[in-house]
Design an enzyme around this catalytic site. Structure first.
Site, PDB file in Angstrom:
ATOM      1  N   HIS A 134       0.886  -1.259  -0.167  1.00  0.00           N
ATOM      2  CA  HIS A 134       0.024  -0.129  -0.072  1.00  0.00           C
ATOM      3  C   HIS A 134       0.587   1.302   0.228  1.00  0.00           C
ATOM      4  CE1 HIS A 134      -3.032  -2.656   0.243  1.00  0.00           C
ATOM      5  NE2 HIS A 134      -3.461  -2.715   1.699  1.00  0.00           N
ATOM      6  N   ASP A 170      -3.557 -11.126  -1.439  1.00  0.00           N
ATOM      7  CA  ASP A 170      -4.186 -10.429  -0.327  1.00  0.00           C
ATOM      8  C   ASP A 170      -5.321 -10.228  -0.482  1.00  0.00           C
ATOM      9  OD1 ASP A 170      -4.455  -8.065   1.293  1.00  0.00           O
ATOM     10  OD2 ASP A 170      -2.116  -8.805   1.917  1.00  0.00           O
ATOM     11  N   HIS A 172      -6.719  -7.452   0.959  1.00  0.00           N
ATOM     12  CA  HIS A 172      -6.981  -6.092  -0.357  1.00  0.00           C
ATOM     13  C   HIS A 172      -6.132  -5.612  -0.803  1.00  0.00           C
ATOM     14  CE1 HIS A 172      -7.396  -6.296   4.284  1.00  0.00           C
ATOM     15  NE2 HIS A 172      -7.689  -5.097   4.803  1.00  0.00           N
ATOM     16  N   ASP A 259      -4.846 -12.720   4.136  1.00  0.00           N
ATOM     17  CA  ASP A 259      -6.540 -12.467   5.350  1.00  0.00           C
ATOM     18  C   ASP A 259      -7.236 -12.568   4.849  1.00  0.00           C
ATOM     19  OD1 ASP A 259      -5.538 -10.889   3.091  1.00  0.00           O
ATOM     20  OD2 ASP A 259      -5.308  -9.194   4.232  1.00  0.00           O
TER      21      ASP A 259
END
Length: 389
Positions: A134, A170, A172, A259
Site C-alpha cells: 500500500h 491479499d 486488500h 487475510d
C-alpha cells in the site's frame, strides 16, 4: 527437498512494530519460521540474512523528501502536521522509533530475494517480511511505510531488464504497486481481493486496466464478501492462467497476503487452508512454464497471526521447495511452545475442519457474481484473442 531456494530471514523483522495493539505484527514471521524449523523443512542452507535498502534504492519508487520525512519521524523530529501530510502518525500507520531503518530493512530483504534469484544463485526466494503493497511514492498507507514490492519491481526493470508479472492474493487491493506501474507495459499487475465496496483501500475495480502504454496490463478481480474456496480458486486459477499466457513474463513476483481466510479479523472473505494450498502451486507452475523457474515471493496481510498465518505461509515454503504435502497434526513441539503466548487456541491440524463456519446463505449468488467479474476482468485478453492479435 530442493536446496535451490532462499528463505530471507532476520529477527530484526520484529523491529517493524507500530505498537503492541496494532494488528500488523511481524511475530507471525517468527511463528512461521519456527514452525518450518520444527517440521524439519527449513535449514541453515536455505536461510539468507537480509540487508537494508539504500536511499537510492528506495528512491526508485519513493520521493526523497518522503524518505527524509520517514527518517525524521523515526527520530521524533517531525511535527504531527508534517507527518500527517506524508500519511504518518495515522491510526493505520503510526510513527514508531527507527521507522526508517526497520522499513528499509524490509525493502532490502525483498531486494536480497531478487538478487538471489536473478543472479542465478537460487531458483526461488521467499521474504515473508515483505509484501507492504500500500505504500505510495510520497505517502504511507495501510500499515505500509515503504513499498518493497514496487521498489523490487523497478529494481528488476533497471538492473536486469526483465518483464515482471506481479500477482497479489491479499484480501486488500494491491493499490500501491498497481499505481506505480500503471503506465508501464513491461510490468503486468494482477490483484484478486475483496471488493472495495466494503474494504480498504476501496480501489481495484475491473475497469482499472492501466494507462497509456500500460493500458491492458493491469488486472483486478474484486470478489464479493463471503466468497468461499471454490469461487475464489476458480477466479484465481482462471485469471492467472490467461494473464500469464497473455503477458509471458520473464519473472514472477507474488505477494502472499493470507487475510482472505475466514478467521481474519479485518476482512469478510471465507476461504480456508484449501485455498492456501493451491495459490503457491499455480504460481510455481507459472514460474516454470514462463520464467525459467524465476519466482520471488513476499508476505503481505494476515492478521490472525496464530491460527492462519503460520500454516498458510509454511505451505507456501513447502511448495516452493518441492517438499511433500503435509497433512494431519501440526507438530506438538511447536504448539506447546507457542500456546502459552496465544490468546486463541492454536489449531491441531494443518487443514481446517469442513464445518469451520456456518453455511453462507448467498453462496450461489456470490459465486455467479464472481464468475461475471472474472469475465469482465479478462475481457481485454479474450477480445484480443478473438481478433487474432
Amino acid at each position: 527437498m530442493s536446496r535451490n531456494c532462499v528463505f530471507v530471514y532476520s529477527e530484526q523483522f520484529l523491529q517493524y512494530k507500530f505498537h503492541d495493539d496494532h494488528p500488523f505484527n511481524q511475530l507471525r514471521v517468527k511463528l512461521t519460521y519456527d514452525l518450518l524449523r520444527t517440521l524439519g523443512a527449513l535449514d541453515d542452507r536455505h536461510i539468507v540474512t537480509p540487508r537494508m535498502a539504500t536511499d537510492d534504492e528506495l528512491a526508485l519508487i519513493h520521493d526523497r523528501s518522503y524518505i527524509e520525512a520517514v527518517k525524521a519521524a523515526g527520530r521524533g523530529g517531525l511535527s504531527e502536521a508534517a507527518a500527517l501530510n506524508y500519511g504518518l502518525g495515522t491510526e493505520d500507520t503510526p510513527v514508531f522509533p527507527n521507522m526508517h531503518e526497520a522499513s528499509a530493512l524490509l525493502v532490502g530483504s525483498t531486494l536480497t530475494a531478487v538478487d538471489a534469484v536473478l543472479s542465478g544463485a537460487a531458483e526461488h526466494a521467499l521474504n515473508l517480511g515483505g509484501g507492504l503493497h500500500h505504500g505510495f511514492r510520497g505517502k504511507a498507507s495501510g500499515f505500509c511505510v515503504y513499498n518493497d514490492s514496487a521498489v523490487a519491481i523497478q529494481y528488476i526493470r533497471e538492473k536486469y531488464g526483465l518483464r515482471v508479472l506481479y500477482v497479489d492474493t491479499d484480501a486488500h487491493h494491491g493499490d500501491g504497486v498497481q499505481w506505480a506501474f500503471y503506465d508501464d507495459p513491461n510490468v503486468c499487475t494482477f490483484s484478486i481481493h475483496e471488493t472495495g465496496r466494503y474494504l480498504f483501500p476501496g480501489t481495484g475495480n475491473v475497469n482499472e486496466r492501466g494507462h497509456g502504454a500500460g493500458y491492458g496490463y493491469s488486472f483486478n478481480i474484486p470478489l464479493d464478501a463471503f466468497t468461499e474456496d471454490e469461487s475464489w480458486l476458480y477466479a484465481y486459477t482462471t485469471a492467472l492462467r490467461e494473464i500469464a499466457d497473455f503477458f509471458r513474463p520473464d519473472v514472477i513476483v507474488t505477494q502472499n497476503g493470507v487475510d482472505a481466510h475466514y478467521y481474519d479479523p479485518l476482512t469478510h472473505l471465507s476461504v480456508t487452508m484449501k485455498t492456501y494450498r493451491i495459490i503457491p502451486k499455480l504460481a510455481h507452475q507459472i514460474a516454470h512454464e514462463y520464467c525459467n523457474g524465476r519466482w520471488i515471493a513476499v508476505g503481505g496481510g494476515g492478521y490472525d497471526i496464530w491460527r492462519v498465518v503460520p500454516r498458510a505461509w509454511a505451505l507456501l515454503w513447502l511448495e516452493m521447495t518441492g517438499q511433500a504435502d503435509v497433512s494431519g497434526p501440526l507438530p506438538d513441539d511447536w504448539r506447546q511452545r507457542w500456546q502459552p503466548l496465544s490468546p486463541v487456541t492454536l489449531p491441531l491440524e494443518w487443514d481446517d475442519p469442513d464445518n469451520l463456519y456456518p453455511p453462507i446463505p448467498r453462496k450461489a449468488e456470490i459465486s455467479e457474481k464472481n464468475a461475471q467479474t472474472v469475465e469482465k476482468a479478462l475481457y481485454f485478453i479474450r477480445s484480443q484473442r478473438r481478433a487474432g492479435t
